[in-house]
Design a protein around this motif. Structure first.
Motif, PDB file in Angstrom:
ATOM      1  N   TRP A  59       0.813  -1.213  -0.025  1.00  0.00           N
ATOM      2  CA  TRP A  59       0.091  -0.087   0.054  1.00  0.00           C
ATOM      3  C   TRP A  59       1.071   1.400   0.016  1.00  0.00           C
ATOM      4  CZ3 TRP A  59      -1.034   3.516   4.259  1.00  0.00           C
ATOM      5  CH2 TRP A  59      -1.832   4.594   3.908  1.00  0.00           C
ATOM      6  N   LEU A 112       1.607   9.792  -4.001  1.00  0.00           N
ATOM      7  CA  LEU A 112       2.642  10.899  -4.048  1.00  0.00           C
ATOM      8  C   LEU A 112       2.453  12.055  -4.748  1.00  0.00           C
ATOM      9  CD1 LEU A 112       5.453   8.217  -4.471  1.00  0.00           C
ATOM     10  CD2 LEU A 112       5.036   9.355  -2.449  1.00  0.00           C
ATOM     11  N   VAL A 119       7.755   5.161  -4.799  1.00  0.00           N
ATOM     12  CA  VAL A 119       8.197   5.477  -3.285  1.00  0.00           C
ATOM     13  C   VAL A 119       8.571   7.013  -2.954  1.00  0.00           C
ATOM     14  CG1 VAL A 119       8.787   3.264  -2.870  1.00  0.00           C
ATOM     15  CG2 VAL A 119      10.658   4.712  -3.461  1.00  0.00           C
ATOM     16  N   GLY A 120       8.909   7.277  -1.811  1.00  0.00           N
ATOM     17  CA  GLY A 120       9.020   8.766  -1.517  1.00  0.00           C
ATOM     18  C   GLY A 120      10.652   8.574  -1.778  1.00  0.00           C
ATOM     19  N   TYR A 163       4.205  17.485   5.215  1.00  0.00           N
ATOM     20  CA  TYR A 163       3.573  16.667   6.461  1.00  0.00           C
ATOM     21  C   TYR A 163       4.451  16.972   7.500  1.00  0.00           C
ATOM     22  CZ  TYR A 163       0.792  13.788   3.183  1.00  0.00           C
ATOM     23  OH  TYR A 163      -0.252  13.497   2.214  1.00  0.00           O
ATOM     24  N   TRP A 165      -3.824   8.628   8.643  1.00  0.00           N
ATOM     25  CA  TRP A 165      -3.274   7.391   8.000  1.00  0.00           C
ATOM     26  C   TRP A 165      -2.603   7.794   6.692  1.00  0.00           C
ATOM     27  CZ3 TRP A 165      -2.456   3.184  10.688  1.00  0.00           C
ATOM     28  CH2 TRP A 165      -3.651   3.303  11.825  1.00  0.00           C
ATOM     29  N   GLU A 166      -2.814   9.123   6.463  1.00  0.00           N
ATOM     30  CA  GLU A 166      -2.267   9.825   5.266  1.00  0.00           C
ATOM     31  C   GLU A 166      -0.687   9.989   5.361  1.00  0.00           C
ATOM     32  OE1 GLU A 166      -4.321  13.164   3.367  1.00  0.00           O
ATOM     33  OE2 GLU A 166      -2.713  13.586   2.155  1.00  0.00           O
ATOM     34  N   PHE A 200       0.808   8.334   7.885  1.00  0.00           N
ATOM     35  CA  PHE A 200       1.326   6.937   8.129  1.00  0.00           C
ATOM     36  C   PHE A 200       1.938   6.283   6.771  1.00  0.00           C
ATOM     37  CE2 PHE A 200       0.966   2.392   8.251  1.00  0.00           C
ATOM     38  CZ  PHE A 200       1.492   2.088   9.426  1.00  0.00           C
ATOM     39  N   GLY A 201       0.884   6.559   5.580  1.00  0.00           N
ATOM     40  CA  GLY A 201       1.151   5.793   4.285  1.00  0.00           C
ATOM     41  C   GLY A 201       2.373   6.775   3.744  1.00  0.00           C
ATOM     42  N   ASP A 202       2.533   8.034   4.106  1.00  0.00           N
ATOM     43  CA  ASP A 202       3.839   8.564   3.412  1.00  0.00           C
ATOM     44  C   ASP A 202       4.929   8.114   4.216  1.00  0.00           C
ATOM     45  OD1 ASP A 202       4.676  11.147   1.742  1.00  0.00           O
ATOM     46  OD2 ASP A 202       5.611  11.624   3.632  1.00  0.00           O
ATOM     47  N   LEU A 241       5.618   5.198   5.221  1.00  0.00           N
ATOM     48  CA  LEU A 241       5.547   4.109   4.907  1.00  0.00           C
ATOM     49  C   LEU A 241       6.470   4.133   3.567  1.00  0.00           C
ATOM     50  CD1 LEU A 241       5.447   0.895   5.877  1.00  0.00           C
ATOM     51  CD2 LEU A 241       3.450   1.076   4.507  1.00  0.00           C
ATOM     52  N   ASN A 242       5.867   5.056   3.014  1.00  0.00           N
ATOM     53  CA  ASN A 242       6.562   5.169   1.504  1.00  0.00           C
ATOM     54  C   ASN A 242       8.046   5.498   1.322  1.00  0.00           C
ATOM     55  OD1 ASN A 242       5.041   4.947  -0.988  1.00  0.00           O
ATOM     56  ND2 ASN A 242       3.620   6.374  -0.290  1.00  0.00           N
ATOM     57  N   ILE A 298      10.103   2.195   3.081  1.00  0.00           N
ATOM     58  CA  ILE A 298       9.974   0.901   2.431  1.00  0.00           C
ATOM     59  C   ILE A 298      11.254   0.641   1.637  1.00  0.00           C
ATOM     60  CG2 ILE A 298       8.550   1.347   0.379  1.00  0.00           C
ATOM     61  CD1 ILE A 298       7.106  -1.115   1.156  1.00  0.00           C
TER      62      ILE A 298
END
Lengths: 534, 338
Positions: free
Chosen positions: A18, A22, B166-167, B176, B197-198, B200-202, B204-205, B208
């Motif tokens: 997930w 971006l 990915v970031g 953020y 969660w936005e 959180f996702g960033d 994680l990006n 990873i």
């Protein structure tokens, strides 16, 4: 049990796969700047040492005056609306503008200015040297900086000096930065004049305030809503520590940063073809040079030094090693500064160098060492110089190391040849360069005048010292310009220990939709005028 | 508790103290012998002698070496680890900030490394000299031998610059920053606590890619070691006996061979995790990850001894803790050590 295992596996795979959407670019009211912040050790203007810190503080603190980004010799008002030099050139009187306030809301008063200057001298940290050179000390600060009324600041010069130099000094970040004395004193600890607090906080009147500094991570600047001038379009500036040039390039290409300040030549070159990015070059401060130690018997001989002068491939280095970093210059005063002479026009001439070496008693050359920092462009410069020296029989062993190792040896006067960068230039005045690169008031080892590169190279000429002193105090501009011309001629005749071959320039990558960016030399760009065309 | 146990515990505590003291003495000597000058880092190139002397006196670097060391150890005993030259902040608060970033990265990496490495190692051993074994050995050889900064840069170019999956650098996107309160310092946990969660996702990006690259490197090592341990066990007579007696292949491998390599695996996974916690400075530099590795390296380069000594002490404590943990796990996995 099977179901539970399956659920855990699905959750792990889901979490790994997930990804949030971006964004492709930075928000319109936020500017993101990337550069290496390894050299930022404090954000107290009195204590700073590197240009990276200047880039941060130029947006937080105001000065009495500012230096024009294009014509640097032109001084423009900032917190002072006007200033007058007394007829005998011993006093400068500044009148402060109305309505200027600090970020705290406190008004900017002459007491703040005087307090800031006295603090600079009493702490006696890195930036005090700019005023100490001209006779200011902690002891005479009380008499030198006075505030007859709330809008007037009088600076009394402790010795005869060109007042223009002092005014320019007050226009650069560090010695000229004005603090909100009340806010700083509220945060004073054990009589430290706020030194500990100011390391990570700000107390200025500039367009931005320090929101957060995380060492080697980021600096966040928030818009100062009490700023007395035109409000900046950017609500926030984020300066990111990006040590790797390639990371800066990739993030600039992707639009994750708007400006990249410290990219390598290879990355800058690769961005030239990218229409979304502009590459801009601006003057820096100082020179790239080849230095010799005149403590060494060989280099004490002017014929040998002259031979070295003809073993530098000025044009070749300019074209191959120094694009984006430097611009050809073989004089000790940078181009564009008043009094600067045109190039002397030195060229690589191996035959002439060989003849000079033979005259000096070294027909077959000699062995020596050549030091240089192990980073770009110094390593490439050292290798190129090693090759041209070898053509005349000089076998130079290249010694590389960190800045501390290389310049440390120079400070200890324990080196032979060194390729380096330096030579003043923070002020747009010839005295700034000449004092750093050629002046040496006392050549004894005991003097330990490590802040003079003349002393480090054991280069001493009494007449040259007198000429530099005389030119600095010459009141007539035309006569002063001529004196600086004479000094450059005399310096060339002496065949000095430091031979510049390029003047420093800084090159920056900027997203094409960034407007209103007026790059300022020496990393003192004010970002308040920046907007985004999105 | 019996006297023997008290004596053993006291002896172990004594050994730990002596180890840490030795580590400090060694680090201090190396730090002072290194040609770096913390005073020059503070005052800059242009400072005159008076300013230099003033700062040298303030830092205490002009005192005799043994006086500096005794003073430092005395402060440490009182719980004062000093202030960092680089940040102007207490070293402890600096470490409290950089350590969660590294723990987040290292934990994710070791989960990848051990999670994939152990099964792959076992699989390769079972299929020794078959194509699957060759492929796994080739992949692990690449993972083990490629310079990690190069892998990191290639990863950034492919997954960030080209594919945009990915970031880029850092722990989080700039827009953020400051949105989630820093409760634990672990970006993922803080974002989860805040229910954002936005973010959180960033986070994680951003995590990873560097974690996967570090994990790949750890996986390569763990796979090769697991394969080697398993091959050793599979060649033992008791395995042949078990198979001759009719035990299935799966049960033989899982309940006998694997059970006997668990102790060795615990040791190598613990050591790999310790190395990751110590700081993956190259990957942290490429990904602008503000972690422990960068912190210790950058401070070492300017001779910031308060920071370096405390970091070394912490690394020592981490390895000692992991060793103690391994010892505890030995007792679970190997009844002979109880």
């Amino acid at each position: 049990m099977y179901h539970m295992k399956a659920m855990i596996a699905a959750a792990v795979i889901g979490a790994a796969c997930w990804s949030a959407p971006l964004r492709a670019e930075t928000p319109p009211n936020m500017l993101v700047v990337g550069f290496s912040m390894n050299n930022i050790l404090t954000l107290d203007p009195a204590a700073i040492t590197g240009k990276e810190t200047v880039q941060v503080l130029a947006n937080i603190y105001d000065n009495l005056v500012s230096l024009d980004p294009v014509n640097r010799s032109e001084v423009t008002p900032q917190l002072a609306e006007s200033w007058v030099v007394s007829d005998d050139k011993s006093k400068i009187t500044f009148t402060l503008r109305d309505g200027a306030t600090f970020a705290s809301g406190n008004p900017v008063t002459s007491e703040d200015v005087v307090w800031s200057l006295k603090r600079l001298m009493s702490l006696n940290l890195a930036q005090a040297s700019f005023l100490k050179t001209h006779g200011f000390t902690a002891d005479n600060a009380e008499a030198s900086f006075t505030a007859p009324d709330v809008k007037t600041v009088v600076i009394t010069l402790p010795k005869k000096v060109d007042p223009e130099l002092i005014i320019m000094t007050l226009g650069i970040v560090g010695p000229g930065s004005i603090y909100d004395s009340k806010t700083v004193l509220e945060n004073e600890k054990d009589g430290d004049k706020g030194a500990a607090w100011l390391t990570t906080h700000s107390a200025g009147s500039g367009p931005f305030v320090l929101g957060e500094w995380r060492s080697n991570e980021r600096v966040v600047l928030d818009r100062n809503d009490k700023y007395w001038g035109d409000k900046p379009a950017m609500r926030r500036i984020i300066m990111r520590h990006l040590a790797e040039s390639q990371s800066q390039r990739l993030m600039l290409e992707k639009g994750d940063i708007d400006i990249a300040f410290s990219m390598s030549a290879a990355d800058l070159k690769s961005l030239e073809a990218n229409k979304d990015v502009k590459i801009e070059t601006i003057g820096g401060s100082g020179f790239y040079y080849l230095a010799v130690s005149m403590k060494d018997e060989k280099f004490k001989n002017p014929k040998v030094r002259e031979a070295l002068r003809y073993l530098i491939d000025y044009q070749g280095l300019d074209k191959t090693v120094l694009p984006y970093f430097g611009k050809l210059r073989d004089r000790p005063i940078p181009s564009g500064i008043f009094g600067a002479l045109p190039e002397a026009g030195y060229k690589l001439d191996v035959e002439k160098a060989k003849a000079l070496l033979a005259e000096a008693g070294y027909p077959n050359g000699f062995s020596t060492t050549l030091r240089g920092i192990s980073d770009a462009p110094f390593l490439n410069l050292a290798t190129a110089l090693q090759a041209t020296l070898a053509q005349a029989g000089i076998k130079a062993e290249v010694i590389t190391g960190s800045g501390d190792q290389i310049y440390g040896a120079m400070r200890e006067r324990k080196f032979e040849l060194l390729v380096g960068r330096g030579g003043g230039g923070q002020l747009p005045h010839p005295d700034s360069n000449l004092r750093a690169i050629a002046y040496n008031p006392n050549n004894s080892d005991e003097a330990k005048l490590t802040n003079f590169q003349g002393w480090r190279t054991s280069f001493f000429d009494e007449k040259l010292n007198s000429m530099i002193d005389a030119a600095q105090v010459e009141g007539d501009k035309t006569a002063q310009t001529k004196l600086y011309g004479d000094i450059q001629g005399y310096y060339a005749d002496l065949v000095p220990a430091i031979q510049p071959f390029s003047e420093v320039v800084d090159t920056v990558g900027v997203r094409a939709d960034i407007k209103g960016l007026a790059l300022n030399p020496s990393w003192s760009t004010q970002l308040r005028t920046v907007t985004k065309e999105r | 508790m019996s006297h023997d146990r008290i004596f053993a515990a006291a002896r172990q505590a004594g050994t730990i103290m002596v180890t840490l003291l030795g580590l400090l003495i060694l680090t201090f000597c190396i730090g002072r012998l290194m040609p770096v000058d913390p005073v020059r880092a503070i005052v800059g190139e242009e400072a005159d002698r008076a300013t230099y002397e003033l700062v040298a006196e303030r830092l205490g670097v002009n005192l005799p070496l043994h006086t500096q060391f005794i003073r430092y150890v005395g402060d440490v005993v009182r719980g004062d680890f000093g202030v960092s030259i680089r940040t102007g902040q207490p070293v402890i608060s600096d470490i409290a900030h950089v350590m969660p970033a590294t723990i987040e990265l290292a934990t994710f990496a070791i989960l990848c490394g051990a999670g994939f490495g152990i099964p792959l190692g076992i699989f390769a051993a079972i299929n020794r000299n078959r194509p699957a074994d060759h492929i796994i050995r080739f992949l692990t050889l690449i993972g083990h031998s490629m310079p990690i900064f190069w892998t990191g840069m290639i990863g950034l170019i492919i997954f960030y610059a080209v594919l945009g999956l990915v970031g880029g650098g850092g722990r989080i996107s700039d827009y953020y920053i400051g949105l989630v309160p820093e409760t634990t310092g672990f970006m993922l946990i803080d974002a989860a606590i805040a229910g954002d969660w936005e973010v959180f996702g960033d986070a994680l990006n951003h995590l990873i890619l560097p974690a996967s690259i570090l994990g790949y490197s750890s996986m390569a090592y763990i796979t090769r070691m697991t394969r080697s341990f398993m091959l050793d066990q599979l060649g033992q007579e008791y395995i042949t006996t078990a198979r001759v007696k009719g035990l299935s292949k799966g049960r033989t491998i899982w309940h006998h061979a694997f059970a006997n390599i668990r102790v060795q695996l615990v040791t190598i996974v613990a050591l790999a995790y310790g190395s990751l916690l110590e700081g993956a400075v190259l990957i942290e530099t490429v990904f602008s990850w503000p972690g422990f590795g960068q912190y210790i390296t950058n401070n070492m380069l300017i001779g910031d001894m308060n920071a370096v000594m405390t970091c070394v002490l912490l690394v020592g404590v981490i390895f000692i803790a992991l060793n103690l943990l391994s010892d505890a796990l030995y007792k679970i996995f190997d009844p002979r050590t109880r």
